[in-house]
Scaffold this motif. Structure first.
Motif, PDB file in Angstrom:
ATOM      1  N   ILE A 190       0.834  -1.202   0.000  1.00  0.00           N
ATOM      2  CA  ILE A 190       0.000   0.000   0.000  1.00  0.00           C
ATOM      3  C   ILE A 190       0.867   1.250   0.000  1.00  0.00           C
ATOM      4  O   ILE A 190       0.557   2.237  -0.661  1.00  0.00           O
ATOM      5  N   SER A 191       1.988   1.218   0.720  1.00  0.00           N
ATOM      6  CA  SER A 191       2.840   2.401   0.781  1.00  0.00           C
ATOM      7  C   SER A 191       3.478   2.715  -0.563  1.00  0.00           C
ATOM      8  O   SER A 191       3.842   3.852  -0.833  1.00  0.00           O
ATOM      9  N   LYS A 192       3.613   1.716  -1.436  1.00  0.00           N
ATOM     10  CA  LYS A 192       4.170   1.951  -2.766  1.00  0.00           C
ATOM     11  C   LYS A 192       3.126   2.494  -3.735  1.00  0.00           C
ATOM     12  O   LYS A 192       3.469   3.119  -4.728  1.00  0.00           O
ATOM     13  N   ARG A 193       1.853   2.243  -3.466  1.00  0.00           N
ATOM     14  CA  ARG A 193       0.794   2.617  -4.401  1.00  0.00           C
ATOM     15  C   ARG A 193       0.105   3.926  -4.068  1.00  0.00           C
ATOM     16  O   ARG A 193      -0.561   4.510  -4.921  1.00  0.00           O
ATOM     17  N   PHE A 194       0.229   4.392  -2.846  1.00  0.00           N
ATOM     18  CA  PHE A 194      -0.475   5.585  -2.400  1.00  0.00           C
ATOM     19  C   PHE A 194       0.515   6.573  -1.807  1.00  0.00           C
ATOM     20  O   PHE A 194       1.542   6.172  -1.270  1.00  0.00           O
ATOM     21  N   TYR A 195       0.211   7.851  -1.899  1.00  0.00           N
ATOM     22  CA  TYR A 195       1.030   8.860  -1.231  1.00  0.00           C
ATOM     23  C   TYR A 195       0.147  10.008  -0.755  1.00  0.00           C
ATOM     24  O   TYR A 195      -0.987  10.154  -1.193  1.00  0.00           O
ATOM     25  N   VAL A 196       0.709  10.792   0.155  1.00  0.00           N
ATOM     26  CA  VAL A 196      -0.053  11.849   0.805  1.00  0.00           C
ATOM     27  C   VAL A 196       0.346  13.195   0.236  1.00  0.00           C
ATOM     28  O   VAL A 196       1.518  13.464   0.003  1.00  0.00           O
ATOM     29  N   THR A 197      -0.648  14.056   0.007  1.00  0.00           N
ATOM     30  CA  THR A 197      -0.387  15.417  -0.449  1.00  0.00           C
ATOM     31  C   THR A 197      -0.045  16.289   0.754  1.00  0.00           C
ATOM     32  O   THR A 197      -0.127  15.845   1.900  1.00  0.00           O
ATOM     33  N   SER A 198       0.322  17.521   0.489  1.00  0.00           N
ATOM     34  CA  SER A 198       0.658  18.434   1.585  1.00  0.00           C
ATOM     35  C   SER A 198      -0.564  18.782   2.428  1.00  0.00           C
ATOM     36  O   SER A 198      -0.434  19.128   3.597  1.00  0.00           O
ATOM     37  N   SER A 199      -1.748  18.682   1.831  1.00  0.00           N
ATOM     38  CA  SER A 199      -2.964  18.968   2.590  1.00  0.00           C
ATOM     39  C   SER A 199      -3.466  17.752   3.360  1.00  0.00           C
ATOM     40  O   SER A 199      -4.468  17.827   4.058  1.00  0.00           O
ATOM     41  N   GLY A 200      -2.787  16.588   3.219  1.00  0.00           N
ATOM     42  CA  GLY A 200      -3.149  15.411   3.999  1.00  0.00           C
ATOM     43  C   GLY A 200      -4.077  14.449   3.302  1.00  0.00           C
ATOM     44  O   GLY A 200      -4.597  13.534   3.941  1.00  0.00           O
ATOM     45  N   ARG A 201      -4.287  14.608   2.009  1.00  0.00           N
ATOM     46  CA  ARG A 201      -5.165  13.688   1.289  1.00  0.00           C
ATOM     47  C   ARG A 201      -4.342  12.564   0.675  1.00  0.00           C
ATOM     48  O   ARG A 201      -3.202  12.761   0.274  1.00  0.00           O
ATOM     49  N   LEU A 202      -4.942  11.388   0.566  1.00  0.00           N
ATOM     50  CA  LEU A 202      -4.272  10.251  -0.061  1.00  0.00           C
ATOM     51  C   LEU A 202      -4.560  10.269  -1.556  1.00  0.00           C
ATOM     52  O   LEU A 202      -5.708  10.469  -1.980  1.00  0.00           O
ATOM     53  N   ILE A 203      -3.530  10.033  -2.358  1.00  0.00           N
ATOM     54  CA  ILE A 203      -3.657  10.022  -3.810  1.00  0.00           C
ATOM     55  C   ILE A 203      -3.424   8.610  -4.307  1.00  0.00           C
ATOM     56  O   ILE A 203      -2.539   7.896  -3.816  1.00  0.00           O
ATOM     57  N   ARG A 204      -4.213   8.202  -5.294  1.00  0.00           N
ATOM     58  CA  ARG A 204      -4.061   6.884  -5.896  1.00  0.00           C
ATOM     59  C   ARG A 204      -4.140   6.996  -7.406  1.00  0.00           C
ATOM     60  O   ARG A 204      -4.632   7.996  -7.943  1.00  0.00           O
TER      61      ARG A 204
END
Length: 66
Positions: free
Chosen positions: A10-24
């Motif tokens: 999951i950590s390889k597929r998703f990342y967090v924006t500066s506002s705290g949202r998860l991107i996929r």
């Protein structure tokens, strides 16, 4: 208290924006592309935010992300 394990897949597929949202990324972009229209493939290139209803599942799998 022991360390919590991070789900590496999951950590390889998703990342967090500066506002705290998860991107996929969108699914269905890896194979069987001949039958998909070019417009549909263009839409699949874009990144999306994870739905707020699913965030609790990701918090459990990615304890040190936030």
């Amino acid at each position: 208290m022991p360390k919590l394990k991070t789900s590496k897949s999951i950590s390889k597929r998703f990342y967090v924006t500066s506002s705290g949202r998860l991107i996929r990324y969108c699914a269905s972009r890896s194979h069987l592309l001949q039958k998909k229209t070019s417009k549909r493939k263009q839409k699949l290139r874009k990144k999306l935010c994870v739905n707020s209803n699913d965030l609790s599942n990701f918090m459990h799998k990615l304890p040190y992300l936030y």
